[in-house]
Structure formats: structure tokens, C-alpha cells
Design a protein around this motif. Sequence first.
Motif, mmCIF file in Angstrom:
data_model
loop_
_atom_site.group_PDB
_atom_site.id
_atom_site.type_symbol
_atom_site.label_atom_id
_atom_site.label_comp_id
_atom_site.label_asym_id
_atom_site.label_seq_id
_atom_site.Cartn_x
_atom_site.Cartn_y
_atom_site.Cartn_z
ATOM 1 N N LEU A 23 5.842 3.452 1.551
ATOM 2 C CA LEU A 23 4.999 1.640 1.139
ATOM 3 C C LEU A 23 5.462 1.150 2.093
ATOM 4 N N HIS B 34 0.795 -5.566 3.310
ATOM 5 C CA HIS B 34 -0.636 -5.087 3.638
ATOM 6 C C HIS B 34 -0.557 -5.582 5.746
ATOM 7 N N THR C 119 1.186 5.398 1.255
ATOM 8 C CA THR C 119 0.111 6.022 2.309
ATOM 9 C C THR C 119 -0.082 7.197 1.582
ATOM 10 N N SER D 10 3.673 -6.750 -4.642
ATOM 11 C CA SER D 10 3.221 -7.807 -3.208
ATOM 12 C C SER D 10 4.608 -7.781 -2.732
ATOM 13 N N TYR E 112 0.461 -0.747 0.234
ATOM 14 C CA TYR E 112 0.190 0.153 0.258
ATOM 15 C C TYR E 112 0.474 1.379 0.077
ATOM 16 N N THR F 234 -4.234 7.451 5.080
ATOM 17 C CA THR F 234 -5.242 6.572 3.831
ATOM 18 C C THR F 234 -4.167 5.965 3.038
ATOM 19 N N LEU F 235 -5.278 4.230 2.883
ATOM 20 C CA LEU F 235 -3.983 3.504 1.875
ATOM 21 C C LEU F 235 -4.544 2.811 0.620
ATOM 22 N N THR F 236 -3.305 3.404 -0.105
ATOM 23 C CA THR F 236 -4.102 3.000 -1.050
ATOM 24 C C THR F 236 -3.697 1.699 -1.495
ATOM 25 N N ARG F 237 -4.171 0.266 -2.144
ATOM 26 C CA ARG F 237 -3.025 -0.196 -2.249
ATOM 27 C C ARG F 237 -2.800 -0.680 -4.159
ATOM 28 N N LEU F 238 -1.818 -1.382 -4.232
ATOM 29 C CA LEU F 238 -1.139 -1.763 -5.818
ATOM 30 C C LEU F 238 -0.797 -2.229 -5.615
ATOM 31 N N ALA G 214 -0.322 -2.694 8.002
ATOM 32 C CA ALA G 214 -1.464 -1.981 7.999
ATOM 33 C C ALA G 214 -3.027 -2.228 8.131
#
Length: 289
Positions: A235, A238, A174, A256, A172, A249-253, A241
Motif C-alpha cells: 500500500l 498518492h 500495487t 486515505s 493505492y 500497476t496501481l489501484t486506487r483504494l 506513487a
Amino acid sequence: MLDPRKLRLLRELARRGTITAVAEAVTFTPSAVSQHLGALEREAGVPLLERTGRTVTLTPAGRLLVEHADAVLEQLERASAALAAVKGGPAGALRIGAFPTAARVLLPPALAELAGAHPRLEPMVSEIDPADVSAALRAGELDVALVHEYDFVPPVTDASIETEPLFSEPMYLTDRPSIAAARADAWITGKPGTLCHTMAIRACQAAGFEPRVRHHIDDFDTVLAFAAAGQGVALVPHLAATTPPNGVTLTRLDLSRRTLAAFRRGNSAHPAIKAAVASFRTATAALPL
């Protein structure tokens, strides 16, 4: 007859480059390392080292012997594992290495299972960055370790180490919708030399820019606290986070992190290693992935 203990020293010299570095890794004095390597040369009957002042390099014969050393030492690990299996169930000290997230999330339930199933086994845990695990395993400082690898960071290959995959988790970012959108931001990364730092730098490079790193922090809880304080973007995996602080706020990328169990090649059948890996798998099954 070639002494396996001296073969290990020669192999470490091939990887570490200096007598001093080998001595530090195996807790010998440099003089003792030199004496053992000199004795190995006499056993081999050919020069294995070229000495120029304080510099030591391997001769062609030395490099050839190192190529065979991995196979010889692997067979010795297999023999040791077979003997341990004959003795009965896992017992004695088991030195486990783990990176901080795994030590916090995965190891407590794994250790509890080990204690219940194998009470004669004594796990001993040390936090270690995955970049340092291969050397620690080869030197006998660890028996098994939890390591990770990232996209953008090829795994460190070492012929003397084998791994078993455990699980994969997403990454993720931030407070930004994409890495490219964080081009102008300050960044929070791991310390230089760690896989986490390398991954962050290369992910930004893949997005077309060099990140402006403000803070170097390895603990992801602290990273998230800094992000919440407006100190930069980062970065995070999971497992680090699942409960972000307020304001982050977290954005999934589409990136992995993969976690694996690592141990010396030839040691997979050792009762203690099998028990440890089995406990890791049980703990993995309960993770919030």
C-alpha cells in the motif's frame, strides 16, 4: 512554588513509565531525573512516587499533579509565544520533524519560502516517524512536525499536542485490483511500530486475512522498486506513487492518508510556528493531489 521543568519530568514519567526512559528522552542521567523528581516531591509536600525496588509508579497525588501539569505547561507555551511575538519576526532555530515523504516532497518548497520570507529563521529538519513525534515535541527535541494518520489507525491522542490539518491523499495497492485479491501474496510493509505498518496490517485484517509480510521497508521509492521486482504487494500513498516504476500497476483504494502539522499545545501563536505552518500550506497548495 512548583518548578515547571520538574513538572515536565513528572509528565514524561507518567507517559514513559520508567526513570531510564525519561532520562533518555530528555538527555539527563537517570540519577539526575530521580533527583529532580525528589525535589518536586519536596516542593509539593506530598509523596508523588511509589518506589518498589527499581519500579516507580505515580501515587494518586502524582497522577493528580500530572493532570494539572498539561494546563500549566500549555499556559507557559502561550506566554512564550506572546513574548516571541513582542520581540518581532521569527528568528533563531526552528526544529522541524517530518516523515520521509513529506521531507522529500513538501519541505523543500516550504523551506525555500521560509528562507525568503524570514531570513533570520534557521530551520533544522529531522526525519521521524509520526508515532514518535508527540514524545519528541514534549521533550523539546522538536518545535513543529509534519505527521500523518491513516484510515484503520486512530490518531495518537496527546493532551499536550495540537494539530492543524494540511491535506488528504488517496492510497493505492500495487499490482492487485483489491486488498482481498492479495490474500495469497507476500507483502511489503513499513517496519513494525510505524503507522504505515499498522495501517497495512489492519487494512488486510479488515479484508479478512492476516498478511504474510516478507519485507519491512519504510522508504516508498524502495517499496515500489521491490514491487517492480516481484517481491510482494504494498500500500502506497498518492505522493509516493506519482511516477511508479515500469511494471507496477496501481489501484486506487477507498482509503486515505491525512497529513497534519503538530506542535506543543499553546504554541500556535508563536511567530516561528505560524510561519512554518503558513509555509506548509503554501507548499501543500502546489502538490499534485
